[in-house]
Design an enzyme around this catalytic site. Structure first.
Site, mmCIF file in Angstrom:
data_model
loop_
_atom_site.group_PDB
_atom_site.id
_atom_site.type_symbol
_atom_site.label_atom_id
_atom_site.label_comp_id
_atom_site.label_asym_id
_atom_site.label_seq_id
_atom_site.Cartn_x
_atom_site.Cartn_y
_atom_site.Cartn_z
ATOM 1 N N ASP A 1 -22.417 3.784 50.587
ATOM 2 C CA ASP A 1 -21.257 4.623 50.884
ATOM 3 C C ASP A 1 -21.279 5.828 49.958
ATOM 4 O OD1 ASP A 1 -18.942 5.607 51.894
ATOM 5 O OD2 ASP A 1 -17.726 3.829 51.491
ATOM 6 N N ALA A 2 -21.949 6.898 50.415
ATOM 7 C CA ALA A 2 -22.117 8.097 49.607
ATOM 8 C C ALA A 2 -21.403 9.309 50.203
ATOM 9 C CB ALA A 2 -23.607 8.411 49.448
ATOM 10 N N LYS A 3 -21.087 9.257 51.488
ATOM 11 C CA LYS A 3 -20.358 10.320 52.194
ATOM 12 C C LYS A 3 -20.956 11.699 51.944
ATOM 13 C CE LYS A 3 -15.996 7.778 52.501
ATOM 14 N NZ LYS A 3 -16.365 6.570 51.716
ATOM 15 N N ARG A 4 -22.254 11.806 52.120
ATOM 16 C CA ARG A 4 -22.921 13.092 51.949
ATOM 17 C C ARG A 4 -22.617 13.993 53.146
ATOM 18 N NH1 ARG A 4 -22.800 12.034 46.943
ATOM 19 N NH2 ARG A 4 -24.676 11.215 45.951
ATOM 20 N N THR B 1 -23.512 6.656 54.551
ATOM 21 C CA THR B 1 -22.386 7.326 55.205
ATOM 22 C C THR B 1 -22.526 8.838 55.042
ATOM 23 O OG1 THR B 1 -21.038 7.039 53.203
ATOM 24 C CG2 THR B 1 -20.759 5.420 54.963
#
Length: 299
Positions: free
Chosen positions: A99-102, A129
């Protein structure tokens, strides 16, 4: 190249007979003192805490979701520990959804791809993510790498947070923005299709908005869902699987994430020794897995 991500994920979910995904969120004020002094030796404490959680989680869930931002707060050693725990969980047989939401474009996006999905010195995670709100070109490098290496990409579409509607509900041509994002992504799901009939281009669909999840399923029928919001955020198991579909195996179509409710249950926070801590976490994860299993059998 490994088998398509969607096939690997759905196979493991079916083997566990539950869509539970355990979120690994190292909150500085919640990691029990049993694991040591987090301020004095953050890397050692995070590693001991993380491996202990993975040892329990691997019995109950197919997927581990480390929240990278909560590791990054501890500096370079926190980041390094997250990479070690990714490898540890994969060696334990779990799928790791980072879960890094790049969310960026061009060469910067390429760097994020190598850092998250790439082999060492990258995380070599199974999935990551991604935030799509800079446009379709934020997604393309991730999808290309995922297709080449049997990885997955989980795109933020309808998130679970209270402020999600500030932008995602804005009307664009007669439909909310999140619906337009789903329509943009739907053709791209074919790039990551597996033999299972599911796509590794996942959609994040918050459990706190079950009606939207059902509509999202109409827009993206083949996408696996990553469903946050179950547990500490208040959504029920039935709401969490609202966007799943009936199959011969029951309701399926993704994974449901639970973090605080299963990693910091009250009994674990009150534990005086490791044995009691382990038993409390095991009970919490078993309970969540069973609750979701039951929800998926009600077709």
């Amino acid at each position: 190249m490994s088998a398509p991500y969607a096939d690997r994920l759905i196979e493991k979910v079916r083997a566990k007979n539950t869509p539970l995904c355990v979120g690994l969120d190292p909150f500085a004020d919640k990691v029990p003192a049993l694991f040591g002094d987090l301020r004095a030796d953050s890397a050692a404490v995070l590693l001991k805490f993380g491996t202990s959680l993975v040892d329990v989680a691997a019995k109950h869930a197919a997927v581990l979701k480390p929240q990278l931002g909560l590791f990054e707060q501890f500096g370079e050693m926190g980041y390094a520990t997250a990479r070690m725990l990714t490898e540890y969980a994969r060696n334990a047989g779990m799928i790791v959804l980072l879960d890094a939401k790049r969310g960026d474009i061009g060469t910067t996006a390429d760097g994020y791809v190598r850092a998250t999905l790439g082999a060492k010195p990258g995380f070599d995670a199974d999935c990551v993510t991604v935030n799509p709100y800079m446009g379709k070109d934020t997604i393309a490098p991730f999808v290309s790498a995922a297709k080449a290496h049997g990885k997955g990409v989980a795109v933020l579409v309808r998130t679970s947070n209270p402020g999600a509607g500030d932008f995602q509900d804005l009307q664009v041509g007669g439909a909310p923005l999140w619906r337009r994002v789903a329509e943009m992504l739907a053709p791209e799901t074919q790039d990551l299709m597996g033999a299972s009939g599911w796509s590794g281009l996942m959609a994040v669909a918050g459990a706190t908005y079950p009606e939207e999840a059902r509509a999202l399923r109409e827009a993206m029928p083949c996408a696996l869902f990553l469903v946050p919001g179950y547990g500490a955020q208040g959504a029920s198991a039935a709401e969490a699987v609202a966007g799943f579909v009936a199959t011969a195996q029951g309701l399926e179509g993704g994974v449901v994430s639970s973090s605080r409710a299963v990693t910091y249950p009250p009994a674990a926070q009150a534990a005086k020794n490791m044995s009691d801590w382990r038993a409390a976490v095991d009970d919490a994860m078993r309970g969540a897995a069973e609750e979701l299993r039951t929800a998926c059998t009600r077709t």
